[in-house]
Design a protein around this motif. Structure first.
Motif, PDB file in Angstrom:
ATOM      1  N   CYS A   1      27.991  22.313   5.890  1.00  0.00           N
ATOM      2  CA  CYS A   1      28.573  22.491   6.973  1.00  0.00           C
ATOM      3  C   CYS A   1      30.071  22.726   6.784  1.00  0.00           C
ATOM      4  O   CYS A   1      30.541  23.734   7.297  1.00  0.00           O
ATOM      5  N   GLU A   2      30.747  21.867   6.193  1.00  0.00           N
ATOM      6  CA  GLU A   2      32.269  22.026   5.861  1.00  0.00           C
ATOM      7  C   GLU A   2      32.376  23.164   5.165  1.00  0.00           C
ATOM      8  O   GLU A   2      33.304  23.905   5.377  1.00  0.00           O
ATOM      9  N   ILE A   3      31.677  23.354   3.959  1.00  0.00           N
ATOM     10  CA  ILE A   3      31.808  24.681   3.257  1.00  0.00           C
ATOM     11  C   ILE A   3      31.817  25.825   4.000  1.00  0.00           C
ATOM     12  O   ILE A   3      32.721  26.723   3.516  1.00  0.00           O
ATOM     13  N   LEU A   4      30.903  25.938   4.816  1.00  0.00           N
ATOM     14  CA  LEU A   4      30.848  27.288   5.536  1.00  0.00           C
ATOM     15  C   LEU A   4      31.969  27.377   6.639  1.00  0.00           C
ATOM     16  O   LEU A   4      32.508  28.449   6.939  1.00  0.00           O
ATOM     17  N   ALA A   5      32.105  26.248   7.245  1.00  0.00           N
ATOM     18  CA  ALA A   5      32.989  26.328   8.416  1.00  0.00           C
ATOM     19  C   ALA A   5      34.650  26.370   8.263  1.00  0.00           C
ATOM     20  O   ALA A   5      35.402  27.025   8.727  1.00  0.00           O
ATOM     21  N   ILE A   6      34.970  25.671   6.866  1.00  0.00           N
ATOM     22  CA  ILE A   6      36.339  26.053   6.506  1.00  0.00           C
ATOM     23  C   ILE A   6      36.821  27.524   6.529  1.00  0.00           C
ATOM     24  O   ILE A   6      37.714  27.904   7.094  1.00  0.00           O
ATOM     25  N   PRO A   7      36.216  28.134   5.411  1.00  0.00           N
ATOM     26  CA  PRO A   7      36.656  29.621   5.365  1.00  0.00           C
ATOM     27  C   PRO A   7      36.241  30.466   6.722  1.00  0.00           C
ATOM     28  O   PRO A   7      37.087  31.367   6.675  1.00  0.00           O
ATOM     29  N   PHE A   8      35.400  30.096   7.519  1.00  0.00           N
ATOM     30  CA  PHE A   8      35.091  30.824   8.653  1.00  0.00           C
ATOM     31  C   PHE A   8      35.778  30.539   9.806  1.00  0.00           C
ATOM     32  O   PHE A   8      36.438  31.360  10.180  1.00  0.00           O
TER      33      PHE A   8
ATOM     34  N   TRP B   1      28.719  28.668  -2.938  1.00  0.00           N
ATOM     35  CA  TRP B   1      28.571  30.114  -2.935  1.00  0.00           C
ATOM     36  C   TRP B   1      27.966  30.674  -1.609  1.00  0.00           C
ATOM     37  O   TRP B   1      27.812  31.778  -1.271  1.00  0.00           O
ATOM     38  N   LEU B   2      27.816  29.630  -0.694  1.00  0.00           N
ATOM     39  CA  LEU B   2      27.300  29.932   1.002  1.00  0.00           C
ATOM     40  C   LEU B   2      28.400  31.037   1.427  1.00  0.00           C
ATOM     41  O   LEU B   2      27.849  32.054   1.842  1.00  0.00           O
ATOM     42  N   TYR B   3      29.428  30.832   1.495  1.00  0.00           N
ATOM     43  CA  TYR B   3      30.514  31.710   2.111  1.00  0.00           C
ATOM     44  C   TYR B   3      30.662  33.181   1.395  1.00  0.00           C
ATOM     45  O   TYR B   3      30.483  34.122   1.864  1.00  0.00           O
ATOM     46  N   PRO B   4      30.790  32.979  -0.020  1.00  0.00           N
ATOM     47  CA  PRO B   4      30.855  34.339  -0.667  1.00  0.00           C
ATOM     48  C   PRO B   4      29.356  35.087  -0.538  1.00  0.00           C
ATOM     49  O   PRO B   4      29.646  36.516  -0.242  1.00  0.00           O
ATOM     50  N   LEU B   5      28.591  34.300  -0.189  1.00  0.00           N
ATOM     51  CA  LEU B   5      27.194  35.537  -0.170  1.00  0.00           C
ATOM     52  C   LEU B   5      27.307  35.930   1.324  1.00  0.00           C
ATOM     53  O   LEU B   5      26.862  36.996   1.539  1.00  0.00           O
TER      54      LEU B   5
ATOM     55  N   VAL C   1      27.416  38.245  11.030  1.00  0.00           N
ATOM     56  CA  VAL C   1      25.768  38.293  10.624  1.00  0.00           C
ATOM     57  C   VAL C   1      25.455  37.636   9.170  1.00  0.00           C
ATOM     58  O   VAL C   1      24.422  37.018   9.066  1.00  0.00           O
ATOM     59  N   GLY C   2      26.404  37.710   8.482  1.00  0.00           N
ATOM     60  CA  GLY C   2      26.084  37.272   7.125  1.00  0.00           C
ATOM     61  C   GLY C   2      25.999  35.586   7.263  1.00  0.00           C
ATOM     62  O   GLY C   2      25.217  34.850   6.556  1.00  0.00           O
ATOM     63  N   ILE C   3      27.078  35.012   7.990  1.00  0.00           N
ATOM     64  CA  ILE C   3      27.045  33.453   8.258  1.00  0.00           C
ATOM     65  C   ILE C   3      25.435  33.214   8.825  1.00  0.00           C
ATOM     66  O   ILE C   3      25.000  32.199   8.413  1.00  0.00           O
ATOM     67  N   LYS C   4      25.198  33.901   9.841  1.00  0.00           N
ATOM     68  CA  LYS C   4      23.934  33.436  10.434  1.00  0.00           C
ATOM     69  C   LYS C   4      22.639  33.442   9.420  1.00  0.00           C
ATOM     70  O   LYS C   4      21.674  32.513   9.474  1.00  0.00           O
TER      71      LYS C   4
ATOM     72  N   ASP D   1      38.809  36.136  -2.703  1.00  0.00           N
ATOM     73  CA  ASP D   1      39.190  35.887  -4.123  1.00  0.00           C
ATOM     74  C   ASP D   1      39.412  34.603  -4.275  1.00  0.00           C
ATOM     75  O   ASP D   1      38.803  33.741  -5.136  1.00  0.00           O
ATOM     76  N   GLY D   2      40.093  33.665  -3.413  1.00  0.00           N
ATOM     77  CA  GLY D   2      40.149  32.128  -3.386  1.00  0.00           C
ATOM     78  C   GLY D   2      38.790  31.615  -3.169  1.00  0.00           C
ATOM     79  O   GLY D   2      38.497  30.362  -3.869  1.00  0.00           O
ATOM     80  N   ALA D   3      37.896  32.163  -2.210  1.00  0.00           N
ATOM     81  CA  ALA D   3      36.654  31.482  -2.283  1.00  0.00           C
ATOM     82  C   ALA D   3      35.806  31.690  -3.322  1.00  0.00           C
ATOM     83  O   ALA D   3      34.873  30.760  -3.731  1.00  0.00           O
ATOM     84  N   VAL D   4      35.661  32.886  -4.033  1.00  0.00           N
ATOM     85  CA  VAL D   4      34.892  33.135  -5.283  1.00  0.00           C
ATOM     86  C   VAL D   4      35.639  31.963  -6.367  1.00  0.00           C
ATOM     87  O   VAL D   4      34.618  31.476  -7.015  1.00  0.00           O
ATOM     88  N   TRP D   5      37.107  31.818  -6.657  1.00  0.00           N
ATOM     89  CA  TRP D   5      37.360  30.967  -7.538  1.00  0.00           C
ATOM     90  C   TRP D   5      37.243  29.494  -7.291  1.00  0.00           C
ATOM     91  O   TRP D   5      37.082  28.796  -7.980  1.00  0.00           O
ATOM     92  N   LYS D   6      37.069  29.377  -6.110  1.00  0.00           N
ATOM     93  CA  LYS D   6      36.526  27.853  -5.601  1.00  0.00           C
ATOM     94  C   LYS D   6      35.280  27.928  -5.869  1.00  0.00           C
ATOM     95  O   LYS D   6      34.828  26.564  -6.577  1.00  0.00           O
ATOM     96  N   ALA D   7      34.463  28.683  -5.791  1.00  0.00           N
ATOM     97  CA  ALA D   7      32.786  28.583  -6.011  1.00  0.00           C
ATOM     98  C   ALA D   7      32.923  28.333  -7.607  1.00  0.00           C
ATOM     99  O   ALA D   7      32.110  27.554  -8.207  1.00  0.00           O
ATOM    100  N   VAL D   8      33.901  29.224  -8.307  1.00  0.00           N
ATOM    101  CA  VAL D   8      33.602  29.069  -9.657  1.00  0.00           C
ATOM    102  C   VAL D   8      34.123  27.706 -10.291  1.00  0.00           C
ATOM    103  O   VAL D   8      33.405  27.054 -11.193  1.00  0.00           O
ATOM    104  N   LEU D   9      35.113  27.261  -9.690  1.00  0.00           N
ATOM    105  CA  LEU D   9      35.595  25.767 -10.020  1.00  0.00           C
ATOM    106  C   LEU D   9      34.617  24.643  -9.571  1.00  0.00           C
ATOM    107  O   LEU D   9      34.444  23.737 -10.276  1.00  0.00           O
TER     108      LEU D   9
END
Length: 456
Positions: free
Chosen positions: A37-44, A174-178, A189-192, A280-288
């Motif tokens: 929930c938090e992982i998707l909600a923060i960047p969105f 990786w949920l938000y980058p996806l 649409v992607g979030i749904k 880019d930040g979200a991708v590197w957050k996922a890498v981290l």
């Protein structure tokens, strides 16, 4: 008529791999319940829609507060359940699918609504979602305590759970980058799509596996006097344990203060290292996060071996010292233009998160065993619920403190890459000092406890 305990003949024998894997799958699901929930909600909601950081932290916090205070009642209900399917499994099965449905609905917010209405929708659904998740997390945690009475097997069970937790950690960032992939017509649409996929396959299908394949070893007598304890009396009784009080302080130090500091890494990545580029930040957050999950998985057998060899508390002390060193290194690791250097962060600081899934649950289970010897009744649900309560309060502190701190230091999402230098400097200071200080405090408290108690 009093019902006698029925103990499974295999209680003290080696647990089947299928049971360990089924239980572990539940903890895979549980991490998504706690984090997705938090992982998707923060960047969105916050970074994309530009919701006020403190208002957003309040929206995230209230449902967690509600679920935290609900947990002791869930524990008591589970402890006293007399279903023919067991005390824990009915709760796990039903709540897995209820939580899945609510998680999917959480992302069905209409695109044309105002930001305030979208946030209100998110708040109402997340409130119901976290309530349903309590009926999953407490029985599942209780089941992990009582699946075996053997101390060495219990550590092995926690090891298996930890591997599943780390696997979930590698996946959920990786949920938000996806959701932002070009195959979707828009982020909405992607979030749904990502939200419903997570709901059905991770929370629903994977989440129900412990209810189907894990056997419960015993049924407690339903007429024991302690079953008449109120929820408040249960909590007070559990809090009398010196070991549990130490565990609770350690949990708050790491999941409250330490996690508060760790939340700054996302903002440091986006606004300091990638000049406000959220993608880019979200991708590197996922890498981290993957780095943390992989290195933490490597630490699992090491932490387990040291726990059995030198004791759980001595192992915790060593890990906190290493984490403090890692906190100092964070100041130099997060440097623009040398992104791959951030992988040194999990090498130094991921062992503490491994200990949170191996040592801490084993200590809670041990305290539950001590309580059983004293009161002659198993209250794993009570211990699990109070444990979840302290975890939730720690998370609440981290959320509120991070939101308040971002406002205080002058962070403004609408400024994008034009954040003030003071705000960026403050983010790095919180990330670094917020790791060093709580780690050294934990070492001090562990030393103090070990002087007055035999090592555990």
């Amino acid at each position: 008529m009093t019902r006698l305990n029925r103990v499974n003949n295999t209680e003290n024998s080696e647990l089947k791999l299928s049971q360990k894997l089924a239980l572990g799958s539940g903890f895979f699901c549980l991490l998504f319940l706690e984090k997705a929930c938090e992982i998707l909600a923060i960047p969105f909601y916050q970074m994309t829609l530009g919701v006020d950081p403190f208002l957003f932290s309040i929206t995230l916090t209230i449902p967690i507060i509600f679920s935290a205070f609900l947990a002791p009642w869930v524990g008591k209900l589970s402890d006293n359940c007399t279903s023919k399917f067991g005390r824990r499994r009915p709760f796990i099965f039903v709540s897995a699918w209820l939580s899945a449905s609510l998680f999917g609905l959480m992302w069905m917010v209409p695109e044309h609504w105002s930001t305030d209405n979208q946030l209100l929708y998110f708040f109402v659904i997340s409130l119901l979602f976290y309530a349903a998740a309590s009926f999953y997390s407490v029985p599942l945690t209780s089941l992990s305590y009582e699946i075996t009475k053997d101390a060495h097997q219990r550590i092995k069970v926690m090891e298996t759970n930890s591997y599943f937790i780390k696997l979930a950690s590698m996946s959920n960032q990786w949920l938000y980058p996806l959701a932002t992939l070009t195959i979707f017509s828009s982020t909405f649409v992607g979030i749904k799509a990502v939200g419903w996929f997570t709901a059905i396959f991770v929370i629903g299908i994977i989440g129900m596996l412990p209810a189907l394949y894990v056997k419960e070893n015993s049924v407690e007598p339903i007429n024991h006097p302690h079953n008449n304890f109120t929820v408040v009396e249960n909590v007070k009784s559990i809090m009398q344990s010196h070991l549990m009080r130490l565990v609770f302080v350690i949990i708050f130090i790491q999941l409250g203060i330490g996690a508060y500091a760790a939340k700054m890494d996302y903002y440091v990545l986006v606004y300091y290292m990638f000049d406000g580029n959220i993608s880019d930040g979200a991708v590197w957050k996922a890498v981290l996060s993957m780095g943390y999950a992989i290195i933490a998985a490597i630490y699992i057998p090491i932490v387990s071996w040291f726990s059995r060899r030198i004791g759980k508390l001595a192992t915790l002390k060593i890990i906190f010292i290493m984490t403090a060193i890692g906190g100092g290194a964070k100041w130099f690791i997060y440097t623009p233009g040398v992104q791959w250097l951030i992988l040194l962060d999990p090498i130094l600081c991921s062992a503490i998160w491994t200990s949170m899934t191996i040592i801490i649950p084993a200590l809670v289970a041990q305290a539950s065993d001590q309580d059983h010897q004293t009161h002659k009744i198993s209250r794993q649900g009570g211990f699990a619920s109070v444990y979840q309560w302290v975890v939730a309060l720690s998370i609440i502190f981290a959320l509120l403190a991070s939101g308040m701190s971002l406002n205080i230091i002058g962070f403004d999402a609408s400024l994008a890459n034009a954040q003030s230098s003071n705000a960026l400097l403050s983010m790095k200071l919180i990330l670094s000092l917020g790791t060093i200080i709580p780690s050294m405090l934990a070492v001090f408290l562990l030393n103090k406890y070990q002087k007055s108690h035999k090592d555990t």
